[in-house]
Design a protein around this motif. Structure first.
Motif: not given
Length: 90
Positions: A1-5, A7-8, A11-15, A25-26
């Protein structure tokens, strides 16, 4: 769960380089994980909820899910399931 958060969030910071709403959103994702994530206690069940203990309910759900998958396997692969039954009976 922590890895998904994590990673998400990455991704949101990169976007978010081009659009600041992704940064928001991040932040919301991290806030929700911090408040409702793994470490915080869940909501207690309602006081009037009588029934089976959680451990048996979880067992029954797993058993029913497994039976559903086994029925589906036998339906979709009849020759393989017959072969497995013959091997079991030997």
């Amino acid at each position: 769960m922590r890895g998904i958060v994590v990673t998400g969030t990455l991704v949101l910071v990169t976007l978010g380089i081009g659009n600041h709403l992704w940064w928001l959103a991040a932040g919301v994702l991290l806030y929700l994980y911090a408040t409702h994530g793994r470490g915080s206690p869940g909501t207690p069940p309602p006081a009037g909820a009588a029934g089976l203990p959680d451990s048996y309910r979880a067992y029954r759900d797993r058993r029913d899910r497994q039976a559903k998958w086994e029925r589906r396997y036998r339906r979709e692969r009849p020759f393989e399931s017959r072969r497995q039954q013959r091997e079991k009976s030997k």
